[in-house]
Design a protein around this motif. Sequence first.
Motif, PDB file in Angstrom:
ATOM      1  N   GLU A  83      -7.807 -24.409 -43.826  1.00 18.56           N
ATOM      2  CA  GLU A  83      -8.001 -23.582 -42.630  1.00 18.56           C
ATOM      3  C   GLU A  83      -9.441 -23.526 -42.129  1.00 18.56           C
ATOM      4  O   GLU A  83      -9.673 -23.179 -40.973  1.00 18.56           O
ATOM      5  N   MET A  84     -10.422 -23.875 -42.945  1.00 15.19           N
ATOM      6  CA  MET A  84     -11.826 -23.767 -42.519  1.00 15.19           C
ATOM      7  C   MET A  84     -12.161 -24.597 -41.277  1.00 15.19           C
ATOM      8  O   MET A  84     -12.813 -24.079 -40.367  1.00 15.19           O
ATOM      9  N   PRO A  85     -11.748 -25.865 -41.205  1.00 11.76           N
ATOM     10  CA  PRO A  85     -12.073 -26.622 -39.985  1.00 11.76           C
ATOM     11  C   PRO A  85     -11.466 -25.994 -38.723  1.00 11.76           C
ATOM     12  O   PRO A  85     -12.113 -25.935 -37.677  1.00 11.76           O
ATOM     13  N   ALA A  86     -10.244 -25.472 -38.829  1.00  5.10           N
ATOM     14  CA  ALA A  86      -9.598 -24.816 -37.683  1.00  5.10           C
ATOM     15  C   ALA A  86     -10.339 -23.533 -37.318  1.00  5.10           C
ATOM     16  O   ALA A  86     -10.520 -23.229 -36.128  1.00  5.10           O
ATOM     17  N   MET A  87     -10.797 -22.799 -38.322  1.00  4.20           N
ATOM     18  CA  MET A  87     -11.577 -21.588 -38.040  1.00  4.20           C
ATOM     19  C   MET A  87     -12.854 -21.959 -37.297  1.00  4.20           C
ATOM     20  O   MET A  87     -13.248 -21.280 -36.348  1.00  4.20           O
ATOM     21  N   GLY A  88     -13.502 -23.048 -37.720  1.00  2.00           N
ATOM     22  CA  GLY A  88     -14.723 -23.494 -37.055  1.00  2.00           C
ATOM     23  C   GLY A  88     -14.493 -23.863 -35.598  1.00  2.00           C
ATOM     24  O   GLY A  88     -15.282 -23.493 -34.722  1.00  2.00           O
ATOM     25  N   ARG A  89     -13.410 -24.581 -35.351  1.00  3.36           N
ATOM     26  CA  ARG A  89     -13.110 -24.974 -33.967  1.00  3.36           C
ATOM     27  C   ARG A  89     -12.823 -23.744 -33.099  1.00  3.36           C
ATOM     28  O   ARG A  89     -13.301 -23.644 -31.963  1.00  3.36           O
ATOM     29  N   GLN A  90     -12.070 -22.804 -33.617  1.00  6.25           N
ATOM     30  CA  GLN A  90     -11.745 -21.605 -32.837  1.00  6.25           C
ATOM     31  C   GLN A  90     -12.961 -20.684 -32.679  1.00  6.25           C
ATOM     32  O   GLN A  90     -13.111 -20.013 -31.662  1.00  6.25           O
ATOM     33  N   TYR A  91     -13.838 -20.678 -33.671  1.00  6.55           N
ATOM     34  CA  TYR A  91     -15.075 -19.900 -33.562  1.00  6.55           C
ATOM     35  C   TYR A  91     -15.895 -20.401 -32.375  1.00  6.55           C
ATOM     36  O   TYR A  91     -16.435 -19.606 -31.601  1.00  6.55           O
ATOM     37  N   GLU A  92     -15.979 -21.717 -32.233  1.00 14.08           N
ATOM     38  CA  GLU A  92     -16.741 -22.293 -31.111  1.00 14.08           C
ATOM     39  C   GLU A  92     -16.149 -21.856 -29.769  1.00 14.08           C
ATOM     40  O   GLU A  92     -16.875 -21.649 -28.807  1.00 14.08           O
ATOM     41  N   GLY A 121     -17.665 -28.007 -42.281  1.00 18.22           N
ATOM     42  CA  GLY A 121     -18.210 -27.694 -40.962  1.00 18.22           C
ATOM     43  C   GLY A 121     -18.215 -26.219 -40.622  1.00 18.22           C
ATOM     44  O   GLY A 121     -17.868 -25.841 -39.502  1.00 18.22           O
ATOM     45  N   MET A 122     -18.628 -25.394 -41.559  1.00 21.86           N
ATOM     46  CA  MET A 122     -18.650 -23.949 -41.329  1.00 21.86           C
ATOM     47  C   MET A 122     -19.885 -23.590 -40.501  1.00 21.86           C
ATOM     48  O   MET A 122     -20.996 -23.542 -41.020  1.00 21.86           O
ATOM     49  N   VAL A 123     -19.676 -23.337 -39.209  1.00 22.69           N
ATOM     50  CA  VAL A 123     -20.762 -23.052 -38.278  1.00 22.69           C
ATOM     51  C   VAL A 123     -20.948 -21.554 -38.062  1.00 22.69           C
ATOM     52  O   VAL A 123     -21.823 -21.142 -37.318  1.00 22.69           O
ATOM     53  N   PHE A 124     -20.154 -20.755 -38.713  1.00 25.56           N
ATOM     54  CA  PHE A 124     -20.210 -19.297 -38.609  1.00 25.56           C
ATOM     55  C   PHE A 124     -20.907 -18.739 -39.850  1.00 25.56           C
ATOM     56  O   PHE A 124     -21.092 -19.465 -40.833  1.00 25.56           O
ATOM     57  N   PRO A 125     -21.310 -17.458 -39.820  1.00 28.20           N
ATOM     58  CA  PRO A 125     -21.992 -16.888 -40.984  1.00 28.20           C
ATOM     59  C   PRO A 125     -21.144 -16.992 -42.255  1.00 28.20           C
ATOM     60  O   PRO A 125     -19.987 -16.575 -42.293  1.00 28.20           O
ATOM     61  N   THR A 126     -21.757 -17.581 -43.272  1.00 29.04           N
ATOM     62  CA  THR A 126     -21.113 -17.770 -44.564  1.00 29.04           C
ATOM     63  C   THR A 126     -21.863 -16.920 -45.576  1.00 29.04           C
ATOM     64  O   THR A 126     -23.048 -17.148 -45.828  1.00 29.04           O
ATOM     65  N   LEU A 127     -21.175 -15.943 -46.130  1.00 28.49           N
ATOM     66  CA  LEU A 127     -21.779 -14.947 -47.010  1.00 28.49           C
ATOM     67  C   LEU A 127     -21.246 -15.120 -48.431  1.00 28.49           C
ATOM     68  O   LEU A 127     -20.131 -15.599 -48.617  1.00 28.49           O
TER      69      LEU A 127
END
Length: 178
Positions: A83-92, A121-127
């Motif tokens: 799910e991470m790549p899909a989350m990245g695309r939707q975040y953009e 490709g996690m382009v959002f804040p990763t904690l």
Amino acid sequence: MNNKKRNRFIFRVITLSLLAVATIFTIYTGFAKEKYDVLQVGDDAPDFALVDLDGKEHQLSTYKGQGVFLNFWGSWCAPCKKEMPAMGRQYEVYKNDGVQILAVNIAEPDFKVRAFAGQYGMVFPTLIDQTKSVMQAYNVKPLPTTFLINPEGKIVRIITGEMSESDIKGYMEEIKPD
């Protein structure tokens, strides 16, 4: 005969001691589990502050007025990888519409989280939740688990398990500010 009585006495003391320890352990774990209330839809999202991979602190309460897609994950978790790549695309797509993703890793080493974030490709804040305190506050059991938090800071949905890209898009629409 005296030896028999002494052995029986020792056996009884050991047995009673084990029962006492088991009882104390059971009571303690019962209280420890009650430390955090189980979160439900409609509850205020517990505030927290964690640091991202760039050293920047993210406090949930500073995101009031925006929708927050709070995702708990681990690098070993197969559904998380999917799910991470899909989350990245939707975040953009949604980041400029007031929807933020906070991806919270559960206590893995920094180098492992960085490698995973780069690979997927996690382009959002990763904690990283090093102490698992945020995981405990949110009562996260299976990974992945995602909390949808509306702009008022209320939990509007709790999702356990893998999400498809269309699911993610729908969830982001759900928490997008008006």
